[in-house]
Write an enzyme that holds these catalytic residues in place. Structure first.
Site, mmCIF file in Angstrom:
data_model
loop_
_atom_site.group_PDB
_atom_site.id
_atom_site.type_symbol
_atom_site.label_atom_id
_atom_site.label_comp_id
_atom_site.label_asym_id
_atom_site.label_seq_id
_atom_site.Cartn_x
_atom_site.Cartn_y
_atom_site.Cartn_z
ATOM 1 N N CYS A 14 0.902 -1.304 0.045
ATOM 2 C CA CYS A 14 0.176 -0.199 -0.207
ATOM 3 C C CYS A 14 0.753 1.215 0.147
ATOM 4 C CB CYS A 14 -0.845 0.098 1.177
ATOM 5 S SG CYS A 14 -2.088 -1.335 0.884
ATOM 6 N N HIS B 194 -9.304 2.946 0.328
ATOM 7 C CA HIS B 194 -8.002 2.710 0.189
ATOM 8 C C HIS B 194 -7.878 1.894 -1.145
ATOM 9 C CE1 HIS B 194 -3.974 1.632 0.855
ATOM 10 N NE2 HIS B 194 -4.299 1.304 2.092
ATOM 11 N N HIS C 215 -1.325 8.983 4.975
ATOM 12 C CA HIS C 215 -1.570 7.800 4.707
ATOM 13 C C HIS C 215 -3.153 7.615 5.148
ATOM 14 C CE1 HIS C 215 -1.144 3.623 3.503
ATOM 15 N NE2 HIS C 215 -1.381 3.041 4.709
#
Lengths: 420, 395
Positions: A179, A345, A310
């Site tokens: 990620c 995400h 993030h």
């Protein structure tokens, strides 16, 4: 037309050090396709959340995600048969084509230039792997569809871009660092262009929503039932998302020589590894990565106007990230927003999409909001610009990307200024 | 032969065992290597297997494999728990265990302790094709067949991410420097080397553990069966992890290590149709020799990944065209030596060259060429200059 700036035979890392600028943006996202639509989505605080249709969600108690519906790659995938590409590759190729178009270039301008194509991903073509396993469960392994099997090698996310654009003199690599992968790939493009090894870089990230990843996060208790609420007291986790962000990087000399529009400059980045826990973030290590990035970019903490977090909206991430920001920036931390509140995400695409968002914040003079925000958690009390974007003079932005396995990558982008 | 790094005189003066470099170019050298291979768990097994010309092959007797797979080249006796112990291995998948083992071997001296000059800031770069396809497919299958779709093993979720082996190796060995996984099919090992070189040149790392890993599994065999059935029948699938320790030139001597080789040049390209392989590879090869300022007739060994036709023939033609028809370097194919180790094949080609060069007095000071042609389009080559210190000790 792309004039020669350096003699490629002379260009080695040790002889040249170029400033690296962003001259093209490509976006496939759940809140807008193309840089213009994406910017409009960020300004409006649009949400990509909806019930997932990518796979059968029967048996899950809830299944919202930030899915891209009705995506048609044919405006951008002009030379390849879209059916030869998995969904993630359709996204990466489309975003790359957009970035080239957006940079005012034709593919033919790139064919004589040595370049780098680097695409980050978490899952590669895991949508195809989902299908292959379903076929195996239904009829045995000999019933898997060969057309899908041929599409799943992860390197294809990058190679397909070269194929679509007709480029042979390119180094192509997929960077599957989960990620944080988009930031990794952008950092790699930065190093290759800065040293003069590559005359251009198409870099970013791509991922497609899959049963596999939704199920894994769901099982970990990390998926929110309805919406993604970073830094909120009652945040319940992520929504899985998908898409691609690709940036065209070139040297400042190259951009000037061809009169290109310069969106922004990549100032530097930092990489490190927690070497600690497979899934839990480590605050000190994240802080160390931010410091590495700031040092590499020659930026002082007080010069950062905005942090694109993030910001997954899991309990653990947001506390560790906010703590690390306090460690590095002290009590006067810059505004810290999470675009995942809007995009979900998007895994390997996430930090690439967020980098594009940072660039648009700089050029558009605004700060994207953190939507779905009700009450800030005192444990991660950043100024997350709740719910409404704000006008602002944004010069330097820090974009955070953290991943499973403690793979951290932080990118700094800045407004292009002639003298820096 | 034991690990070459182990027999160095400790009073090695600066300069001795150092490869003379080109002026003005930051040099990256290889100072150690490791291999968990179809010949065995240690690098010495690879050395012995190559020396004896052993053919590694075992019939596939595991259930659930395609019959067409025939023989395979597993790492004999490899099991995560047996090799790494019970602690921390309960949920570890095979490719992660191979990488953890190879990283450990790379960074461990003869006394079992961490070698000098490889601190917590060491970087780790690992090439892969798709991580563990088996882990991904098992996880998805559980979701499809369990009573509830979320009744999967959460501890195995990280195994389904392609960075798992690299991250696990960092966790296991405490490596907090840049930690990067690169995917590139058969070219993954060369792309990993390139990534590592850029880390050096951009000042992001000193010591770098760089390698590539691939596991044998039914899932991988079935994907191969559906992608290239003829090739699956013709080859033996292999597995393992091969790694090298990269350092800036001049650094290894200070830590009692020799410079086994210097990476002079890496070049890459992409082909669309198989007919383009020859011209794209030839361009890479010519550039590599120009960049390295080395003549093609100094090549001591050419090591390629190997793979199916018609790409193989195109690769040979390109090599013959650039090296000259009269060139007779030692010719190695990774697939012949250790089976088709896919993502690990270029790194096995590299470690095979290092193993053989250490026993060949003629190799010192000459070059070695590595080539890789992946089925999906990546073409790459690497040119290295072999050191002289290893032969001096071996003789």
């Amino acid at each position: 037309m792309w004039p020669t700036v350096t003699d490629p035979d002379q260009a080695t890392a040790d002889l040249a050090e170029h400033r690296v600028v962003i001259t093209g943006l490509g976006v496939v996202s759940s809140i807008g396709v193309g840089a213009g639509e994406f910017q409009a989505g960020l300004l409006a605080g649009r949400s990509g959340a909806r019930p997932i249709s990518a796979f059968d969600t029967k048996g899950y108690e809830y299944a919202n995600g930030c899915e891209i519906v009705g995506f048609d790659p044919t405006p951008w995938v002009r030379n390849l048969d879209p059916a030869s590409l998995g969904r993630a590759s359709q996204f990466s190729v489309s975003a790359a084509r957009m970035a080239v178009d957006d940079a005012g270039l034709a593919a033919a301008d790139l064919t004589d230039r040595h370049g780098l194509v680097a695409i980050g991903t978490t899952d590669g073509e895991s949508r195809d792997v989902d299908q292959l396993v379903a076929q195996e469960v239904a009829g045995g392994p000999d019933r898997m569809d060969p057309a899908l099997a041929k599409r799943v090698s992860a390197v294809r996310l990058a190679v397909a871009i070269a194929h679509e654009l007709g480029l042979t003199d390119v180094e192509t690599v997929t960077v599957p660092t989960a990620c944080a992968a988009g930031n990794y790939a952008i950092g790699y493009g930065f190093d290759a262009v800065r040293s003069g090894e590559a005359e251009f870089a198409l870099c970013g990230g791509a991922d497609a929503m899959s049963r596999k990843t939704f199920t894994g996060f769901y099982r970990l208790g990390a998926v929110a039932p309805q919406r993604c609420q970073p830094f909120d007291r009652n945040r319940q986790g992520i929504l899985t998302g998908e898409g691609a962000g690709v940036l065209l990087l070139e040297s400042l000399g190259s951009a000037r020589a061809r009169g290109a529009r310069i969106y922004a400059e990549v100032l530097g980045y930092g990489l490190n590894c927690d070497a600690d826990h497979p899934v839990a973030p480590n605050q000190d290590s994240i802080a160390r990565c931010m410091r590495l990035a700031l040092e590499n970019a020659k930026v002082k903490p007080e010069e950062v106007d905005l942090i694109s977090a993030h910001g997954t909206a899991t309990r653990a991430n947001d506390v560790a990230e906010a703590g690390a920001i306090r460690e590095v920036f002290g009590e006067r931390a810059p505004r810290t927003v999470s675009m995942k509140s809007m995009l979900g995400h998007a895994l390997g695409a996430a930090s690439a999409l967020a980098t594009v968002g940072c660039v648009l914040a700089i050029t558009g003079g605004f700060i994207p909001p953190t939507i779905n925000h009700v009450e800030t958690d005192p444990e991660c009390d950043v100024d997350c610009v709740p719910n409404q974007s704000v006008r602002a003079d944004v010069r330097v932005v820090q974009n955070n990307g953290f991943a499973f396995g403690g793979n951290n990558a932080v990118v700094l982008v800045g407004r292009y200024e002639e003298h820096r | 032969m034991t690990g070459v790094a182990q027999r160095l005189p400790t009073d090695l003066a600066a300069g001795a065992g150092t490869i003379a470099g080109r002026e003005g170019v930051r040099r990256t050298v290889i100072s150690a290597w490791s291999a968990v291979s179809p010949f065995g768990l240690d690098r010495t097994d690879l050395v012995a297997g190559l020396r004896d010309g052993r053919r590694c092959a075992a019939p596939v007797d595991a259930p659930g494999w395609p019959a067409a797979a025939g023989e395979a080249c597993p790492v004999p006796g490899f099991d995560a728990r047996a090799v790494l112990g019970r602690k921390g291995t309960r949920s570890m998948d095979r490719v992660s265990a191979l990488a953890v083992a190879a990283t450990g071997q790379l960074l461990r001296g003869p006394d079992g302790a961490r070698i000098d000059g490889v601190g917590a800031d060491t970087a780790l770069v690992l090439g892969t094709a798709n991580g563990s396809t088996q882990s991904m497919m098992d996880f998805i299958r559980d979701s499809l067949v369990q009573e509830r779709p979320y009744l999967v093993d959460p501890a195995r979720f990280p195994n389904t991410a392609m960075n798992c082996a690299t991250a696990q190796s960092a966790i296991w060995h405490g490596l907090r420097g840049p930690n990067t996984t690169v995917a590139g099919g058969r070219a993954a090992g060369l792309l990993a080397l390139q990534y590592a070189l850029r880390l050096h040149r951009s000042g992001r790392a000193g010591a770098i553990a760089c390698g590539a890993a691939e596991e044998l599994s039914a899932a991988r065999a079935w994907l191969e069966y559906h992608t290239a059935p003829g090739w699956l029948a013709a080859t033996r699938l292999g597995e393992g992890c091969a790694m090298v320790l990269l350092e800036p030139g001049g650094r290894p001597g200070g830590h009692g290590r020799a410079e086994l080789a210097e990476v002079l040049a890496l070049e890459f390209g992409v082909y669309g149709q198989p007919a383009e392989v020859g011209s794209v590879l030839a361009r890479c090869l010519r550039r590599a020799f120009v960049t390295a300022q080395e003549p093609p007739d100094r090549v001591w060994a050419v090591a390629s990944c190997g793979g199916p036709e018609p790409v193989r023939a195109a690769e040979e033609n390109a090599l013959a065209g650039v090296l000259g028809a009269g060139a007779t370097p030692l010719r190695l194919l990774s697939t012949d030596l250790v089976g088709d180790t896919n993502a690990a094949s270029a790194m096995f080609a590299l470690t095979a060259v290092l193993a053989l060069a250490a026993q060949a007095p003629a190799a010192g000071g000459r070059t070695a060429l590595l080539t890789a042609v992946d089925r999906d389009g990546v073409v790459g080559c690497a040119l290295l200059r072999l050191g002289t210190a290893a032969q001096e000790r071996a003789s």
